[in-house]
Design a protein around this motif. Structure first.
Motif, PDB file in Angstrom:
ATOM      1  N   THR A  49      -6.555  -4.079  -1.239  1.00  0.00           N
ATOM      2  CA  THR A  49      -5.968  -4.767  -2.444  1.00  0.00           C
ATOM      3  C   THR A  49      -6.881  -6.038  -2.582  1.00  0.00           C
ATOM      4  O   THR A  49      -7.023  -6.466  -4.037  1.00  0.00           O
ATOM      5  N   GLU A  70     -11.512 -13.096   5.066  1.00  0.00           N
ATOM      6  CA  GLU A  70     -11.284 -12.036   5.827  1.00  0.00           C
ATOM      7  C   GLU A  70     -11.469 -11.996   7.179  1.00  0.00           C
ATOM      8  O   GLU A  70     -12.376 -12.566   7.845  1.00  0.00           O
ATOM      9  N   SER A  79      -7.173  -0.204   5.229  1.00  0.00           N
ATOM     10  CA  SER A  79      -7.621   0.695   4.363  1.00  0.00           C
ATOM     11  C   SER A  79      -8.743   1.648   4.930  1.00  0.00           C
ATOM     12  O   SER A  79      -9.228   2.633   4.234  1.00  0.00           O
ATOM     13  N   ASN A  85      -5.442  10.340   1.240  1.00  0.00           N
ATOM     14  CA  ASN A  85      -5.037  11.142   0.160  1.00  0.00           C
ATOM     15  C   ASN A  85      -4.669  10.170  -0.899  1.00  0.00           C
ATOM     16  O   ASN A  85      -4.159   9.294  -0.673  1.00  0.00           O
ATOM     17  N   VAL A 221      -7.261 -16.624   8.709  1.00  0.00           N
ATOM     18  CA  VAL A 221      -6.877 -17.945   8.056  1.00  0.00           C
ATOM     19  C   VAL A 221      -5.373 -18.243   8.913  1.00  0.00           C
ATOM     20  O   VAL A 221      -4.749 -17.457   9.248  1.00  0.00           O
ATOM     21  N   GLY A 390      -0.970   3.731  -0.434  1.00  0.00           N
ATOM     22  CA  GLY A 390      -1.736   2.718  -0.909  1.00  0.00           C
ATOM     23  C   GLY A 390      -3.034   2.913  -1.431  1.00  0.00           C
ATOM     24  O   GLY A 390      -3.702   2.056  -2.006  1.00  0.00           O
ATOM     25  N   VAL A 391      -3.735   3.954  -1.268  1.00  0.00           N
ATOM     26  CA  VAL A 391      -4.984   4.024  -1.841  1.00  0.00           C
ATOM     27  C   VAL A 391      -5.091   4.052  -3.445  1.00  0.00           C
ATOM     28  O   VAL A 391      -5.622   3.139  -4.008  1.00  0.00           O
TER      29      VAL A 391
HETATM   30  C1  LIG Z   1      -2.246   5.555   9.510  1.00  0.00           C
HETATM   31  C2  LIG Z   1      -1.992   5.329   8.174  1.00  0.00           C
HETATM   32  C3  LIG Z   1      -2.384   6.516   7.214  1.00  0.00           C
HETATM   33  C4  LIG Z   1      -2.255   6.229   5.742  1.00  0.00           C
HETATM   34  N1  LIG Z   1      -2.420   7.367   4.974  1.00  0.00           N
HETATM   35  C5  LIG Z   1      -2.411   7.111   3.588  1.00  0.00           C
HETATM   36  C6  LIG Z   1      -2.994   8.218   2.532  1.00  0.00           C
HETATM   37  O1  LIG Z   1      -3.331   8.968   2.979  1.00  0.00           O
HETATM   38  N2  LIG Z   1      -2.876   7.988   1.455  1.00  0.00           N
HETATM   39  C7  LIG Z   1      -2.527   6.644   0.763  1.00  0.00           C
HETATM   40  O2  LIG Z   1      -2.536   6.374  -0.404  1.00  0.00           O
HETATM   41  N3  LIG Z   1      -2.254   5.703   1.657  1.00  0.00           N
HETATM   42  C8  LIG Z   1      -2.000   5.721   3.120  1.00  0.00           C
HETATM   43  N4  LIG Z   1      -1.947   4.908   3.869  1.00  0.00           N
HETATM   44  C9  LIG Z   1      -1.474   3.219   3.226  1.00  0.00           C
HETATM   45  C10 LIG Z   1      -2.775   2.681   2.947  1.00  0.00           C
HETATM   46  O3  LIG Z   1      -3.765   2.867   3.957  1.00  0.00           O
HETATM   47  C11 LIG Z   1      -2.326   1.044   2.577  1.00  0.00           C
HETATM   48  O4  LIG Z   1      -1.297   1.035   1.992  1.00  0.00           O
HETATM   49  C12 LIG Z   1      -3.693   0.408   2.185  1.00  0.00           C
HETATM   50  O5  LIG Z   1      -4.962   0.462   2.954  1.00  0.00           O
HETATM   51  C13 LIG Z   1      -3.347  -1.098   2.267  1.00  0.00           C
HETATM   52  O6  LIG Z   1      -4.397  -1.995   1.697  1.00  0.00           O
HETATM   53  P1  LIG Z   1      -4.316  -3.612   1.725  1.00  0.00           P
HETATM   54  O7  LIG Z   1      -5.630  -4.170   1.488  1.00  0.00           O
HETATM   55  O8  LIG Z   1      -3.044  -4.053   1.465  1.00  0.00           O
HETATM   56  O9  LIG Z   1      -4.357  -3.611   3.681  1.00  0.00           O
HETATM   57  P2  LIG Z   1      -5.621  -3.613   4.626  1.00  0.00           P
HETATM   58  O10 LIG Z   1      -6.684  -2.822   4.328  1.00  0.00           O
HETATM   59  O11 LIG Z   1      -4.906  -3.889   5.945  1.00  0.00           O
HETATM   60  O12 LIG Z   1      -6.263  -5.137   4.451  1.00  0.00           O
HETATM   61  C14 LIG Z   1      -5.457  -6.386   4.709  1.00  0.00           C
HETATM   62  C15 LIG Z   1      -6.736  -7.253   5.239  1.00  0.00           C
HETATM   63  O13 LIG Z   1      -6.182  -8.540   5.492  1.00  0.00           O
HETATM   64  C16 LIG Z   1      -6.832  -9.256   6.548  1.00  0.00           C
HETATM   65  N5  LIG Z   1      -6.021 -10.191   7.066  1.00  0.00           N
HETATM   66  C17 LIG Z   1      -4.741 -10.168   7.675  1.00  0.00           C
HETATM   67  N6  LIG Z   1      -4.303 -11.271   7.870  1.00  0.00           N
HETATM   68  C18 LIG Z   1      -5.279 -12.128   7.748  1.00  0.00           C
HETATM   69  C19 LIG Z   1      -5.527 -13.509   7.980  1.00  0.00           C
HETATM   70  N7  LIG Z   1      -4.777 -14.410   8.445  1.00  0.00           N
HETATM   71  N8  LIG Z   1      -6.701 -14.139   7.668  1.00  0.00           N
HETATM   72  C20 LIG Z   1      -7.746 -13.361   7.148  1.00  0.00           C
HETATM   73  N9  LIG Z   1      -7.529 -11.982   6.961  1.00  0.00           N
HETATM   74  C21 LIG Z   1      -6.401 -11.352   7.076  1.00  0.00           C
HETATM   75  C22 LIG Z   1      -6.919  -7.975   7.589  1.00  0.00           C
HETATM   76  O14 LIG Z   1      -7.688  -8.067   8.579  1.00  0.00           O
HETATM   77  C23 LIG Z   1      -7.242  -6.700   6.575  1.00  0.00           C
HETATM   78  O15 LIG Z   1      -8.438  -6.394   6.465  1.00  0.00           O
HETATM   79  C24 LIG Z   1      -2.077   5.022   5.316  1.00  0.00           C
HETATM   80  C25 LIG Z   1      -1.711   3.662   6.056  1.00  0.00           C
HETATM   81  C26 LIG Z   1      -1.846   4.181   7.483  1.00  0.00           C
HETATM   82  C27 LIG Z   1      -1.668   3.032   8.610  1.00  0.00           C
END
Ligand SMILES: Cc1cc2nc3c(=O)[nH]c(=O)nc-3n(C[C@H](O)[C@H](O)[C@H](O)COP(=O)(O)OP(=O)(O)OC[C@H]3O[C@@H](n4cnc5c(N)ncnc54)[C@H](O)[C@@H]3O)c2cc1C
Length: 476
Positions: A49, A70, A79, A85, A221, A390-391
């Motif tokens: 995201t 981060e 992520s 998928n 943060v 979420g990908v």
């Molecule tokens: C086991 C599993 C399987 C999945 N399989 C699929 C799939 O096959 N296909 C699909 O489309 N989606 C899948 N998903 C969903 C997908 O992985 C997520 O929706 C997506 O990665 C979300 O991305 P993000 O950047 O929002 O979250 P994240 O990748 O979690 O990024 C958030 C970041 O914020 C950072 N952060 C948090 N709090 C703070 C803070 N206070 N200060 C600084 N940094 C902070 C964290 O360290 C992290 O790096 C799956 C999820 C899981 C858990």
């Protein structure tokens, strides 16, 4: 403003197979924040995201000064721990139509198609090797109830005038693509790919840096102070910015508007050891992604190096916003469930052994769709509710959040992803107790269906509750 502590993402015993696979790249870290700095836009969280939002903003407004803050290394959260998928929203039409009506439902699915194209272009650009394989996505039925779901889906696609988005597969056709004896029939979505998620996160991180985004890693943060400009406080310094984007995934549960319509589940994948011979025997030659048609799905895919990842989305639920709860990452029963799924669907693969097991929370919205918005009276924007999908959706997030930051009233801003009311969940502890009961009831019903047995009567009654309450989550 409340900001939840990040989930500990650096415990070596809890890394995903994908993270272990890119270990040398993960050693390269950007320095933490030091002192007081100012930017136009500060993004909290460097997962898909945060990275897509930074990249999209830089592409739309190259002069913007953007920072990502981060807690660990970019990509270390969900992520780099998912199934990889990649598909948009054509498979979500049964959810979208009752919420938005036919036209807006198709429009939302078309936005997913735009995101898929953007991902494809990014993944296939020279110099990137993120294991992108785009050969469609399968939903498979393993019980008669799931076959009925499949048929209802096909009718809906026909009624909406989008029959080309999906095609029915009979047992024989399925056996030619992936020959598990468990599959009775299925759906083939042409829009579908698989990716190595940790490599994708790493490539996005590199792209953000190349575009001039400042990245501070190892910088959790601690606090956000609202005002004409927003101040982000960390232990080693602070960032002042005009706009802030909360891209901290389950950490957005710290916002009351998000927490009211979102709940925390968990998902547990296992990665098998490679076994090309067994894959060949099952005709599973292409690294295509699949999921069964259960509510608490088994999702799986093969990798280009001859493994199968099998995940189970039926892990424990958290109380309130407790996204750090260890049971969302460590739960032997959920790992065993994923492993028994692997054995049931692909007996030969399980014999090869398990190379890694892990778990992580997923934030599930009451309507199972992501939502992007701005905290009332501020320039603080957020993205949440990917609901285990979420990908592709985080690429939509990049567009929607960029439009919110730049105040551009475009098709992303006006889409249901930014403009809709969400059904609220009951307050805690009712949500936790009810959610756990409903989850257990649905798993029992789906297990019985898979075993060809009648659903237990009480479980069946409990599993109907979400439908009566007008929620899409927990609906079968
Ligand atoms: C086991 C599993 C399987 C999945 N399989 C699929 C799939 O096959 N296909 C699909 O489309 N989606 C899948 N998903 C969903 C997908 O992985 C997520 O929706 C997506 O990665 C979300 O991305 P993000 O950047 O929002 O979250 P994240 O990748 O979690 O990024 C958030 C970041 O914020 C950072 N952060 C948090 N709090 C703070 C803070 N206070 N200060 C600084 N940094 C902070 C964290 O360290 C992290 O790096 C799956 C999820 C899981 C858990």
């Amino acid at each position: 403003m409340r900001i939840l502590n990040p989930i500990p993402a650096n415990d070596p015993s809890q890394l995903s197979w994908w993270q272990l696979d890119i270990a040398p790249a993960r050693a390269d870290m950007r320095p933490p924040l030091s002192g007081e700095v100012s930017f136009d836009v500060a993004i909290v969280g460097g997962g898909f995201t945060g990275l897509w939002t930074a990249i999209t903003l830089k592409q739309r407004a190259p002069r913007l000064r953007i920072a990502i803050i981060e807690a660990f290394r970019c990509g270390d959260g969900a992520s780099s721990r998912n199934g990889g998928n990649v598909h948009g929203y054509w498979g979500a039409l049964p959810t979208l139509v009752p919420l938005f009506g036919p036209d807006k439902a198709v429009e939302a699915a078309e936005l997913g198609t735009l995101a898929q194209k953007r991902l494809r272009d990014f993944a296939r650009a020279p110099g990137r090797d993120v294991w992108w394989v785009e050969e469609g996505y399968l939903r498979v039925a393993t019980s008669e109830t799931q076959m009925a779901k499949r048929d209802a889906f096909l009718k809906l696609a026909r009624d909406l005038g989008v029959p080309d988005s999906v095609r029915a597969l009979d047992r024989r056709e399925l056996a030619e693509m992936c020959g598990s004896l468990r599959f009775l029939g299925g759906l083939f979505f042409k829009e579908g790919a698989t990716v190595h998620p940790a490599r994708l996160a790493d490539a996005l991180r590199r792209e953000a840096l190349d575009l001039g985004v400042e990245i501070f890693e190892n910088t959790p943060v601690q606090k956000i102070e609202k005002g004409p400009t927003v101040r982000i406080r960390c232990s080693t310094g602070s960032v002042v910015a005009r706009d802030v984007v909360l891209a901290n995934y389950t950490g957005t549960m710290g916002l009351s508007s998000v927490a009211a319509a979102t709940t925390l589940f968990s998902s547990f994948p296992v990665m098998s050891a490679p076994n090309e011979v067994a894959l060949e025997r099952m005709n599973y030659k292409v690294a295509r992604g699949l999921a069964d048609l259960r509510m608490f799905t088994h999702y799986f895919r093969r990798t280009r190096d001859g493994r199968i990842l099998m995940g189970s989305g039926s892990g424990p639920i958290a109380l309130g916003a407790a996204h750090e709860a260890p049971e969302l990452r460590i739960d032997a029963r959920s790992c065993a469930r994923a492993e028994s799924g692997l054995k049931r669907f692909f007996p030969g693969m399980a014999e090869a052994g398990i190379a890694a097991r892990w778990g992580w929370p997923i934030e599930v919205a009451s309507d199972r769709l992501p939502f992007f918005g701005t905290v009332s009276g501020t320039r603080i924007h957020f993205g949440s509710g990917y609901s285990g999908h979420g990908v592709n959706a985080t690429c939509i997030a990049g567009e929607c959040l960029a439009s919110l930051v730049l105040n551009e009233k475009d098709r992303w801003y006006n889409s249901p992803f930014c403009q809709r009311e969400r059904v609220r969940f009951p307050p805690e502890p009712l949500r936790y107790i009810g959610g756990t009961m409903i989850r257990n009831a649905i798993v029992k019903c789906e297990d019985a269906e898979d075993a060809g047995q009648p659903q237990p009567l009480l479980a069946r009654g409990i599993a109907e509750i979400p439908r009566v309450m007008g929620m899409r989550i927990g609906m079968r």
